[in-house]
Write a protein that holds these residues in place. Sequence first.
Motif, PDB file in Angstrom:
ATOM      1  N   TYR A  84      32.640  21.029  23.944  1.00 35.54           N
ATOM      2  CA  TYR A  84      34.106  21.032  23.935  1.00 35.54           C
ATOM      3  C   TYR A  84      34.669  21.764  25.148  1.00 35.54           C
ATOM      4  CZ  TYR A  84      38.863  21.379  22.114  1.00 35.54           C
ATOM      5  OH  TYR A  84      40.219  21.289  21.950  1.00 35.54           O
ATOM      6  N   ILE A  85      34.089  22.910  25.481  1.00 38.36           N
ATOM      7  CA  ILE A  85      34.608  23.691  26.615  1.00 38.36           C
ATOM      8  C   ILE A  85      33.885  23.358  27.910  1.00 38.36           C
ATOM      9  CG2 ILE A  85      35.238  25.575  25.071  1.00 38.36           C
ATOM     10  CD1 ILE A  85      32.897  27.180  26.172  1.00 38.36           C
ATOM     11  N   GLY A  86      32.861  22.510  27.833  1.00 37.08           N
ATOM     12  CA  GLY A  86      32.165  22.090  29.044  1.00 37.08           C
ATOM     13  C   GLY A  86      31.315  23.171  29.666  1.00 37.08           C
ATOM     14  N   ASN A  87      30.713  24.061  28.859  1.00 34.53           N
ATOM     15  CA  ASN A  87      29.932  25.165  29.432  1.00 34.53           C
ATOM     16  C   ASN A  87      28.746  25.509  28.551  1.00 34.53           C
ATOM     17  OD1 ASN A  87      28.921  27.527  30.527  1.00 34.53           O
ATOM     18  ND2 ASN A  87      30.935  28.317  31.071  1.00 34.53           N
ATOM     19  N   LYS A  88      27.571  25.030  28.934  1.00 36.41           N
ATOM     20  CA  LYS A  88      26.342  25.388  28.226  1.00 36.41           C
ATOM     21  C   LYS A  88      25.806  26.732  28.702  1.00 36.41           C
ATOM     22  CE  LYS A  88      24.631  21.341  29.325  1.00 36.41           C
ATOM     23  NZ  LYS A  88      25.835  20.510  29.422  1.00 36.41           N
ATOM     24  N   LYS A  89      26.117  27.062  29.966  1.00 36.07           N
ATOM     25  CA  LYS A  89      25.507  28.245  30.570  1.00 36.07           C
ATOM     26  C   LYS A  89      25.893  29.536  29.854  1.00 36.07           C
ATOM     27  CE  LYS A  89      26.606  29.306  34.873  1.00 36.07           C
ATOM     28  NZ  LYS A  89      26.586  29.231  36.363  1.00 36.07           N
ATOM     29  N   ILE A  90      27.116  29.625  29.362  1.00 35.73           N
ATOM     30  CA  ILE A  90      27.554  30.865  28.718  1.00 35.73           C
ATOM     31  C   ILE A  90      26.745  31.136  27.449  1.00 35.73           C
ATOM     32  CG2 ILE A  90      29.401  29.758  27.382  1.00 35.73           C
ATOM     33  CD1 ILE A  90      31.064  32.303  27.826  1.00 35.73           C
ATOM     34  N   PHE A  91      26.378  30.069  26.724  1.00 37.54           N
ATOM     35  CA  PHE A  91      25.582  30.248  25.508  1.00 37.54           C
ATOM     36  C   PHE A  91      24.107  30.492  25.847  1.00 37.54           C
ATOM     37  CE2 PHE A  91      29.272  27.780  24.109  1.00 37.54           C
ATOM     38  CZ  PHE A  91      29.722  28.603  23.092  1.00 37.54           C
ATOM     39  N   MET A  92      23.644  29.823  26.879  1.00 36.58           N
ATOM     40  CA  MET A  92      22.277  30.051  27.352  1.00 36.58           C
ATOM     41  C   MET A  92      22.098  31.517  27.742  1.00 36.58           C
ATOM     42  SD  MET A  92      20.450  27.832  30.325  1.00 36.58           S
ATOM     43  CE  MET A  92      19.098  28.476  31.302  1.00 36.58           C
ATOM     44  N   LYS A  93      23.097  32.065  28.445  1.00 36.30           N
ATOM     45  CA  LYS A  93      23.060  33.476  28.837  1.00 36.30           C
ATOM     46  C   LYS A  93      23.075  34.399  27.618  1.00 36.30           C
ATOM     47  CE  LYS A  93      25.308  33.934  33.370  1.00 36.30           C
ATOM     48  NZ  LYS A  93      26.509  34.475  34.045  1.00 36.30           N
ATOM     49  N   SER A  94      23.956  34.107  26.674  1.00 40.08           N
ATOM     50  CA  SER A  94      24.115  34.983  25.507  1.00 40.08           C
ATOM     51  C   SER A  94      22.820  35.084  24.711  1.00 40.08           C
ATOM     52  CB  SER A  94      25.244  34.460  24.612  1.00 40.08           C
ATOM     53  OG  SER A  94      26.473  34.452  25.308  1.00 40.08           O
ATOM     54  N   PHE A  95      22.172  33.950  24.494  1.00 41.88           N
ATOM     55  CA  PHE A  95      20.903  33.982  23.765  1.00 41.88           C
ATOM     56  C   PHE A  95      19.819  34.665  24.581  1.00 41.88           C
ATOM     57  CE2 PHE A  95      22.756  30.573  21.087  1.00 41.88           C
ATOM     58  CZ  PHE A  95      22.397  31.072  19.841  1.00 41.88           C
ATOM     59  N   ASN A  96      19.822  34.427  25.891  1.00 42.09           N
ATOM     60  CA  ASN A  96      18.880  35.097  26.780  1.00 42.09           C
ATOM     61  C   ASN A  96      18.987  36.617  26.634  1.00 42.09           C
ATOM     62  OD1 ASN A  96      18.724  35.283  30.464  1.00 42.09           O
ATOM     63  ND2 ASN A  96      17.447  36.224  28.927  1.00 42.09           N
ATOM     64  N   TYR A  97      20.197  37.144  26.680  1.00 35.82           N
ATOM     65  CA  TYR A  97      20.395  38.589  26.611  1.00 35.82           C
ATOM     66  C   TYR A  97      20.050  39.133  25.224  1.00 35.82           C
ATOM     67  CZ  TYR A  97      22.838  37.885  31.053  1.00 35.82           C
ATOM     68  OH  TYR A  97      23.147  37.542  32.341  1.00 35.82           O
ATOM     69  N   LEU A  98      20.367  38.367  24.177  1.00 36.14           N
ATOM     70  CA  LEU A  98      19.978  38.785  22.829  1.00 36.14           C
ATOM     71  C   LEU A  98      18.465  38.924  22.733  1.00 36.14           C
ATOM     72  CD1 LEU A  98      20.522  39.260  19.768  1.00 36.14           C
ATOM     73  CD2 LEU A  98      20.371  36.773  19.488  1.00 36.14           C
ATOM     74  N   GLY A  99      17.744  37.927  23.226  1.00 45.24           N
ATOM     75  CA  GLY A  99      16.291  37.967  23.161  1.00 45.24           C
ATOM     76  C   GLY A  99      15.694  39.095  23.972  1.00 45.24           C
ATOM     77  N   ALA A 100      16.200  39.270  25.197  1.00 39.00           N
ATOM     78  CA  ALA A 100      15.646  40.298  26.074  1.00 39.00           C
ATOM     79  C   ALA A 100      15.897  41.706  25.529  1.00 39.00           C
ATOM     80  CB  ALA A 100      16.237  40.159  27.475  1.00 39.00           C
ATOM     81  N   PHE A 101      17.100  41.966  25.035  1.00 42.53           N
ATOM     82  CA  PHE A 101      17.387  43.298  24.493  1.00 42.53           C
ATOM     83  C   PHE A 101      16.627  43.547  23.188  1.00 42.53           C
ATOM     84  CE2 PHE A 101      21.020  43.101  27.424  1.00 42.53           C
ATOM     85  CZ  PHE A 101      20.917  44.360  27.997  1.00 42.53           C
ATOM     86  N   SER A 102      16.313  42.485  22.469  1.00 43.31           N
ATOM     87  CA  SER A 102      15.477  42.638  21.274  1.00 43.31           C
ATOM     88  C   SER A 102      14.049  43.014  21.660  1.00 43.31           C
ATOM     89  CB  SER A 102      15.472  41.342  20.455  1.00 43.31           C
ATOM     90  OG  SER A 102      16.761  41.041  19.975  1.00 43.31           O
ATOM     91  N   CYS A 103      13.594  42.525  22.817  1.00 40.93           N
ATOM     92  CA  CYS A 103      12.284  42.954  23.329  1.00 40.93           C
ATOM     93  C   CYS A 103      12.294  44.457  23.597  1.00 40.93           C
ATOM     94  CB  CYS A 103      11.939  42.195  24.615  1.00 40.93           C
ATOM     95  SG  CYS A 103      11.615  40.439  24.406  1.00 40.93           S
ATOM     96  N   PHE A 104      13.429  44.958  24.108  1.00 42.91           N
ATOM     97  CA  PHE A 104      13.553  46.404  24.307  1.00 42.91           C
ATOM     98  C   PHE A 104      13.458  47.126  22.952  1.00 42.91           C
ATOM     99  CE2 PHE A 104      16.560  45.327  28.068  1.00 42.91           C
ATOM    100  CZ  PHE A 104      15.465  44.960  28.842  1.00 42.91           C
ATOM    101  N   GLY A 105      14.003  46.488  21.904  1.00 39.95           N
ATOM    102  CA  GLY A 105      13.943  47.086  20.570  1.00 39.95           C
ATOM    103  C   GLY A 105      12.521  47.206  20.059  1.00 39.95           C
ATOM    104  N   LEU A 106      11.650  46.251  20.416  1.00 32.67           N
ATOM    105  CA  LEU A 106      10.249  46.317  19.985  1.00 32.67           C
ATOM    106  C   LEU A 106       9.531  47.525  20.569  1.00 32.67           C
ATOM    107  CD1 LEU A 106       9.236  42.542  20.301  1.00 32.67           C
ATOM    108  CD2 LEU A 106       9.857  43.787  18.224  1.00 32.67           C
ATOM    109  N   PHE A 107      10.068  48.059  21.655  1.00 31.95           N
ATOM    110  CA  PHE A 107       9.491  49.242  22.302  1.00 31.95           C
ATOM    111  C   PHE A 107       9.461  50.438  21.351  1.00 31.95           C
ATOM    112  CE2 PHE A 107      10.239  53.154  24.767  1.00 31.95           C
ATOM    113  CZ  PHE A 107       9.121  53.164  25.587  1.00 31.95           C
TER     114      PHE A 107
END
Length: 449
Positions: A84-107
Amino acid sequence: MQTQIEKGNQKVINAWTFYDWANSVYPLVITTAIFPLYYKSIVGDDANVLGRSFDSVEIYSYAIALSLLIVSILSPILSGIADYIGNKKIFMKSFNYLGAFSCFGLFIWEVIPIELGLLFCITANVGFWGSIVFYNAYLPEIAKPENHDKISAKGFSRGYLGSSILLVLCLFSIMVLDWSPKYSFLMAGIWWIGFAQISYKNLPGDISENIKLSDGVLSQGYKELKSVWMEFSKIKRLKRYLVAFFVFSMALQTIMTMAQFFGTEAIDWSIGVDFSSLNVLSENYHSKRADMVESHMQTGMIVSILFIQLVAIPGAMLFAKLSNMWGNIKVLIVALIFWIFICLSAYVVNSPIHFYILAGSVGFVMGGIQSLSRSTYSKFLPKTQDHASYFSFYDVLEKIGMTIGILSFGYLTGAFSIRYSIMALTLFFVVGLILLLFVPREKKYDLSI
């Protein structure tokens, strides 16, 4: 609502394939190589979660299955908004950051309740697979159908190479610098976020102006999934392929997610260890013997994973070339036959040397079937600008299949043994193979029935 993307732009294609380089450290370092060994060393064979005792592999399987179910529910909503808004990248980024910061949580796993640790496992997996939904949706927009196999294979090959490099660095930090394995989780998260910026710099993602999200937009994704399925129902080749893909993905992704636990539980790592230096009459004989076996196992698992990564690159490229010669469906059939023999062999494998041979076989066919499954779907799609929703459908189907596969794996491991779990996965491959036989052969790059 979307900005047209020039197909064949090498700068955009390279940016797209580079996200494989960035994100592939998660499935290798976190879900395959280091975290499973770390998890078993901390948790042991049994885990007490919410006052109930579980087999540690079983409860980990349930956590991963839950994360996949979450992605299956979220991706249609987010894909509808992205279209609808013509932007996949913003969601791709959001999930990327969620996953990466969760890796920090595993520490910090050792100092938090196991329930919170499993929650980080869930959010890390949601982040990874959620970003892949929008990543995959770029492929038909940036490349022509005749190049999908080659570009998809290039992405996976970059992923295998990049993740192997980080794994070597992680192993160096553990085995030479004597760092705790948990620092590898920090390294994976930093690598994932850092190199993803190269992709984000060049992937298109303009947001349409004056967009207001309504309740209708939030439910639009599910409406689009229904619409996509209705359209697919009219395309016999695509519908039959998706049914076959749904079944064999139950086994394929489960093996890739849970294979490390098979190596730690089913293989007798005492075979090949020289215990002659130990004094049988010593009081600590058994503990020293156990330490030697444990060391042999950890080294063996790491060697097998590196071997898988190395042979996966030529495997992915070979399968891409074979698909141009024979057609995608024929090559997928050959790959599934290969997988069936691998699973049957795994049921009787007991020694480390046989496990290494098995690992090499898995690696060779793994890269090929992954990249080919994605590119086959991409080439079979009807002409559309609505790629996020079409790939949301693909990813929802894959995640539901993975959820079923991993739940089956976890239940059978807890109730019986991990070898029974492997036999159940063999059945999924057999059924998937039979279903693929009924998929009409494609005319080269012809998207008609």
